[in-house]
Design an enzyme around this catalytic site. Structure first.
Site, mmCIF file in Angstrom:
data_model
loop_
_atom_site.group_PDB
_atom_site.id
_atom_site.type_symbol
_atom_site.label_atom_id
_atom_site.label_comp_id
_atom_site.label_asym_id
_atom_site.label_seq_id
_atom_site.Cartn_x
_atom_site.Cartn_y
_atom_site.Cartn_z
ATOM 1 C CD GLU A 31 -2.930 -1.084 2.355
ATOM 2 O OE1 GLU A 31 -3.937 -2.573 2.412
ATOM 3 O OE2 GLU A 31 -2.119 -0.837 3.596
ATOM 4 C CB SER A 35 10.461 6.479 9.408
ATOM 5 O OG SER A 35 10.203 5.950 10.725
ATOM 6 C CB CYS A 80 3.080 7.083 3.416
ATOM 7 S SG CYS A 80 3.889 6.104 4.452
ATOM 8 C CB SER A 139 10.074 3.930 14.928
ATOM 9 O OG SER A 139 9.322 4.055 15.888
ATOM 10 C CG LEU A 140 13.501 6.226 21.558
ATOM 11 C CD1 LEU A 140 15.008 5.058 20.156
ATOM 12 C CD2 LEU A 140 14.261 7.799 21.961
ATOM 13 C CB CYS A 171 6.424 -2.235 15.563
ATOM 14 S SG CYS A 171 8.137 -1.788 15.385
ATOM 15 N N GLY A 228 6.645 -2.228 5.718
ATOM 16 C CA GLY A 228 8.605 -2.488 5.791
ATOM 17 C C GLY A 228 9.832 -1.316 6.397
ATOM 18 C CD GLU A 229 13.762 0.178 9.674
ATOM 19 O OE1 GLU A 229 12.623 0.137 10.641
ATOM 20 O OE2 GLU A 229 14.587 0.011 9.161
HETATM 21 S S1 SF4 Z 1 9.560 -1.390 11.187
HETATM 22 FE FE1 SF4 Z 1 8.135 -0.166 10.850
HETATM 23 S S2 SF4 Z 1 6.129 -1.359 9.523
HETATM 24 FE FE2 SF4 Z 1 7.905 -2.604 11.040
HETATM 25 S S3 SF4 Z 1 6.638 -3.640 12.577
HETATM 26 FE FE3 SF4 Z 1 7.598 -1.708 12.746
HETATM 27 S S4 SF4 Z 1 5.990 0.032 12.252
HETATM 28 FE FE4 SF4 Z 1 5.397 -1.640 11.667
#
Ligand code: SF4
Length: 363
Positions: free
Chosen positions: A112, A216, A125, A239-240, A136, A184-185
């Protein structure tokens, strides 16, 4: 609804699974790499630049569209390369104007992308993986585990197709920003992500300013260092979501490998090396990380740094909730008093499951 059980996919196992044999991903190549293709052997040097412009300025989806290339050259290229495609399965429009596109890739996998409309900004995005291995606990994408990495071409295709849809539907409008915050990461898929960023910022192509691109990430300090050294120097969001390792490991299992101190240090290194802005993200979860003590600890950790507070966007794959608005305000004020440059980000597209952490790509 019953939450989907989380897969215990090891970090790279799914991505290493044999994939269908692919030809070269043309959209992910630089102009120099295009010039080095066997199909261009003996062709004049300017042909590679022509192909690059067709891909990244005219957003060509096929070799057939490249009308000023000799037929014979197109046919040789056809035997060696492929151009990533993504069909729109459906589009959903939020009451705030955001649009989510559900896209089917060539192998049938679904991802998406979300177009966010804010005043004069048009931000896309995009996804960098099918699913995600990081897991996560507050994120719908992480619930399904990792399907596979996207190619650089598949990342770029989302941008170019969305831009074309935007220009068709709203003449005069253009994408202004791209954020790699979808499914995704991005830094787990480092090579494809970096290739996509390089081509998006190439002057001979789309020419987007690196300041209008944001990656991100939830970890991978050594790859943050790699991006700082190799460029392009895009904006970075880390992302902390917790101020102690004990809590962060429960929320973001990757923290076992890359604890908070390593990320704060990687962020400082990135800022020093690139002079580009780094923001820390903190997803606020009711009763889990939203207390006064949490705010004080975070304040001590990130004094002088930028923090985006993101109240959780609820979804069917988790029972977690966002805090009440007053709690969000108290947390925000406490951070500011500690010297943190804090901003509350209310996500767009919540009503169509298009907000941060809600993307699950069910076809
Ligand atoms: S890294 Fe981003 S996409 Fe992957 S589980 Fe964590 S928040 Fe979700």
């Amino acid at each position: 609804m019953t939450p989907t059980p989380r897969r215990t996919t090891s970090d790279d196992a799914a991505a290493r699974r044999p994939q269908p044999v692919r030809r070269v991903d043309l959209l992910g190549l630089s102009a120099d790499e295009i010039a080095a293709l066997g199909a261009l052997d003996g062709a004049p040097r300017f042909r590679a630049a022509q192909v690059f412009r067709w891909l990244h300025r005219q957003r060509a989806r096929s070799l057939a569209a490249m009308s000023n290339l000799p037929l014979e050259l197109r046919s040789r290229l056809d035997g060696e390369v492929e151009i990533a495609v993504a069909d729109v399965l459906r589009e959903e429009r939020s009451e705030d104007g955001s649009t989510k596109a559900v896209l089917r890739l060539a192998d049938g996998r679904v991802v998406e992308s979300v177009l966010i409309r804010e005043k004069s900004k048009r931000t896309l995005c995009v996804s960098t993986q099918v699913g995600c291995a990081v897991g996560c606990v507050f994120c719908a994408t992480g619930a399904a585990g990792l399907g596979r990495h996207l190619t650089a071409g598949e990342i770029l295709r989302q941008v170019y197709d969305a831009e074309e849809r935007l220009e068709r539907e709203s003449p005069g409008e253009r994408l202004t920003n791209v954020v790699l915050m979808g499914m995704g990461e991005p830094l787990h898929n480092f090579e494809a992500t970096r290739r996509a960023l390089v081509n998006l910022t190439a002057r001979a192509g789309r020419g987007l300013s690196p300041r209008r691109l944001t990656v991100s990430t939830s970890g991978y300090p050594e790859r943050i260092g790699g991006l700082a050294r190799e460029g392009p120097h895009v904006r970075l969001a880390i992302s902390l979501t917790a101020a102690t390792d004990e809590l962060r490991t429960r929320l973001i299992p990757l923290n076992r490998r890359y604890p908070i101190a390593s990320l704060v240090e990687a962020g400082a290194y990135y800022e020093r090396t690139t002079r580009s802005r780094v923001t820390f993200e903190y997803v606020l979860l009711q009763g889990i990380n939203d207390s006064r003590d949490d705010a004080r600890r975070l304040g001590r950790l990130l004094r002088g740094r930028r923090v985006n507070l993101i109240p959780l966007n609820p979804h069917p794959y988790s029972t977690m909730k966002p805090p009440a608005d007053e709690t969000v305000e108290l947390f925000h004020r406490s951070l500011k008093e500690s010297g943190v440059i804090s901003t509350v980000r209310w996500s767009k597209g919540r009503d169509i499951q298009a907000a941060c952490g809600q993307l699950a790509a069910r076809s």
